[in-house]
Design an enzyme around this catalytic site. Structure first.
Site, PDB file in Angstrom:
ATOM      1  N   TRP A 102       3.048  -1.368  -2.304  1.00 15.00           N
ATOM      2  CA  TRP A 102       2.457  -1.802  -1.028  1.00 15.00           C
ATOM      3  C   TRP A 102       1.744  -3.140  -1.164  1.00 15.00           C
ATOM      4  O   TRP A 102       1.785  -3.966  -0.258  1.00 15.00           O
ATOM      5  CB  TRP A 102       1.555  -0.720  -0.441  1.00 15.00           C
ATOM      6  CG  TRP A 102       2.375   0.454   0.008  1.00 15.00           C
ATOM      7  CD1 TRP A 102       2.371   1.717  -0.523  1.00 15.00           C
ATOM      8  CD2 TRP A 102       3.375   0.468   1.050  1.00 15.00           C
ATOM      9  NE1 TRP A 102       3.294   2.496   0.132  1.00 15.00           N
ATOM     10  CE2 TRP A 102       3.925   1.770   1.088  1.00 15.00           C
ATOM     11  CE3 TRP A 102       3.861  -0.487   1.945  1.00 15.00           C
ATOM     12  CZ2 TRP A 102       4.931   2.137   1.995  1.00 15.00           C
ATOM     13  CZ3 TRP A 102       4.863  -0.123   2.847  1.00 15.00           C
ATOM     14  CH2 TRP A 102       5.383   1.166   2.866  1.00 15.00           C
ATOM     15  N   ASP A 172      -6.288  -2.224   2.300  1.00 11.83           N
ATOM     16  CA  ASP A 172      -5.288  -1.330   2.871  1.00 11.83           C
ATOM     17  C   ASP A 172      -5.620   0.076   2.374  1.00 11.83           C
ATOM     18  O   ASP A 172      -5.359   0.410   1.220  1.00 11.83           O
ATOM     19  CB  ASP A 172      -3.885  -1.760   2.424  1.00 11.83           C
ATOM     20  CG  ASP A 172      -2.793  -0.825   2.932  1.00 11.83           C
ATOM     21  OD1 ASP A 172      -3.115   0.203   3.564  1.00 11.83           O
ATOM     22  OD2 ASP A 172      -1.600  -1.133   2.699  1.00 11.83           O
ATOM     23  N   LYS A 196      -0.631   9.172   7.265  1.00 15.30           N
ATOM     24  CA  LYS A 196      -0.887   9.808   5.977  1.00 15.30           C
ATOM     25  C   LYS A 196      -2.078  10.749   6.071  1.00 15.30           C
ATOM     26  O   LYS A 196      -1.921  11.943   5.943  1.00 15.30           O
ATOM     27  CB  LYS A 196      -1.128   8.755   4.894  1.00 15.30           C
ATOM     28  CG  LYS A 196       0.141   8.229   4.251  1.00 15.30           C
ATOM     29  CD  LYS A 196       0.642   6.958   4.839  1.00 15.30           C
ATOM     30  CE  LYS A 196       1.974   6.527   4.244  1.00 15.30           C
ATOM     31  NZ  LYS A 196       2.135   5.074   4.309  1.00 15.30           N
TER      32      LYS A 196
HETATM   33  C1  LIG Z   1       2.656   3.899   4.253  1.00 10.16           C
HETATM   34  C2  LIG Z   1       1.901   2.708   3.804  1.00 10.16           C
HETATM   35  C3  LIG Z   1       2.079   1.444   4.401  1.00 10.16           C
HETATM   36  C4  LIG Z   1       3.099   1.203   5.504  1.00 10.16           C
HETATM   37  O1  LIG Z   1       2.724   1.876   6.631  1.00 10.16           O
HETATM   38  P1  LIG Z   1       3.580   1.786   7.991  1.00 10.16           P
HETATM   39  O2  LIG Z   1       2.683   2.506   8.937  1.00 10.16           O
HETATM   40  O3  LIG Z   1       4.871   2.478   7.740  1.00 10.16           O
HETATM   41  O4  LIG Z   1       3.753   0.358   8.321  1.00 10.16           O
HETATM   42  C5  LIG Z   1       1.319   0.400   3.938  1.00 10.16           C
HETATM   43  N1  LIG Z   1       0.418   0.553   2.951  1.00 10.16           N
HETATM   44  C6  LIG Z   1       0.224   1.755   2.349  1.00 10.16           C
HETATM   45  C7  LIG Z   1      -0.800   1.866   1.266  1.00 10.16           C
HETATM   46  C8  LIG Z   1       0.956   2.861   2.763  1.00 10.16           C
HETATM   47  O5  LIG Z   1       0.763   4.053   2.170  1.00 10.16           O
END
Ligand SMILES: *Cc1c(COP(=O)(O)O)cnc(C)c1O
Length: 360
Positions: A102, A172, A196
């Site tokens: 990511w 993030d 998540k």
């Molecule tokens: C799943 C995830 C993303 C991407 O998320 P989307 O909602 O599919 O754009 C980005 N960063 C992390 C850490 C993730 O787990």
């Protein structure tokens, strides 16, 4: 029906009590005679749902008053572009920590807008650890410092907040937000896709310090401008109303369970059950450095990978689903977010022990 324990990385398990409440309110929300899905986002019912969700999130995360909470769309992936568009503010470079898949995506997107200085990378050991801050090459003139506080694919988590002086710190937190208390005030911006650890897919939460809003790159679309969303209380356009509603119920569920400090205790218990077993056997292997092991996403491999398929098949027969690892890492991954009950991890570990016994 066999009880299913869903170990998916995202979209992921939701608290059963929340799903039951959604079901009970689905056709008639609080006597409105209609579903939340059918309501105007500008009506007083939905406005109250959104306001309460925000207030509960502020309380749970202890978000200071000088931060805006935005309910957006586009996933965390849209933030990869929105962050440079909004936070460069005349500067030409930004700092990024590279701890895995990511981080790499965030870096690639930022490179479209600025020069990226990778302060440190764990690529040398297949992204199995977090480089110590003493080894970071920070640039005092960077517009901001970006890090991925939990790498969902590699299963690597930062348990400390980077010290970056006056440079705005951006995180993030998609895959571990709400799993434990974090110091919001040490960050300039925190973002997370909801699917998540928050609620249904389609909602992205951005928590941003208000002095950083309002100076976008020229040509930035309105939908990518934090200021536009902040000034309109996240109702500049139609928000993902049903996802906001379900997220709000999850926030209430977290509050009823004692908030984030209580969640952290349970998450430590769940993660330890699995890691302790992984460390005690040679049959399985966990690739991540002990001090950086994620409490949410736990990758592991079978020593004999010829058994992978049989493992997944037998697990599924017991109701343990979505354990296949990400294609870039292989093996297995158990995502054990807030909504995964302790019992689910118990059943998983018991199965893993049994499988080991029968195959060694
Ligand atoms: C799943 C995830 C993303 C991407 O998320 P989307 O909602 O599919 O754009 C980005 N960063 C992390 C850490 C993730 O787990």
């Amino acid at each position: 029906m066999t009880k299913i324990y869903n170990f998916a990385a995202g979209p992921a398990v939701l608290p059963e009590a929340v799903l039951q409440q959604v079901q009970a309110e689905l056709l008639d929300w609080h006597g409105a005679g209609m579903s939340v899905m059918e309501m105007s986002h500008r009506g007083k019912e939905f406005m109250s749902i959104a306001a309460e969700a925000e207030a509960d999130l502020r309380e749970l995360m202890n978000i200071p008053a000088n931060y805006k909470v935005l309910f957006l769309q586009g996933g965390a992936s849209a933030q990869f572009g929105m962050i440079p568009m909004n936070l460069l503010r005349g500067k030409k470079t930004a700092d990024y920590l590279n701890t895995g898949e990511w981080s790499k995506k965030a870096i690639a997107e930022a490179k479209k807008y600025c020069e990226v200085n990778v302060v440190a990378s764990s690529a040398d050991k297949n992204f199995s650890y977090v480089p110590q801050q003493s080894a970071w090459n920070l640039n005092a003139d960077a517009a901001y410092v970006h890090y991925t506080s939990n790498e969902t694919i590699g299963g690597v988590e930062l348990f400390w907040t980077p010290e970056v002086g006056a440079v705005p710190l951006v995180a993030d937190m998609s895959s571990h937000i709400l799993s434990r208390p974090v110091d919001v005030a040490k960050h300039a911006l925190i973002y997370a896709g909801a699917q998540k650890n928050i609620g249904p897919a389609g909602l992205t939460i951005v928590i941003v310090r208000d002095d950083l809003i309002g100076e976008t790159l020229s040509g930035t679309p309105n939908m990518y401008d934090y200021k536009v969303h902040a000034e309109n209380d996240s109702m500049y356009n139609t928000p993902p109303t049903f996802a906001v509603y379900v997220a709000g119920l999850v926030f209430k569920w977290l509050k009823a369970h004692g908030g984030l400090a209580a969640m952290e205790k349970i998450n430590i218990t769940k993660a330890s059950m699995l890691y302790d077993y992984l460390d005690a056997t040679d049959f399985y292997h966990c690739p991540t450095a002990k001090e950086n092991r994620s409490r949410m996403n736990i990758p592991f491999t079978l020593k004999n990978e010829a058994l992978d398929e049989e493992f997944l098949k037998q697990a599924k027969a017991l109701g343990l689903v979505q354990l296949k690892g990400h294609r870039s890492v292989g093996g297995m991954r158990a995502s054990i977010y807030n909504a995964m009950p302790v019992e689910g991890v118990k059943v998983l570990v018991a199965f893993m022990k049994e499988f080991e016994k029968n195959n060694s």
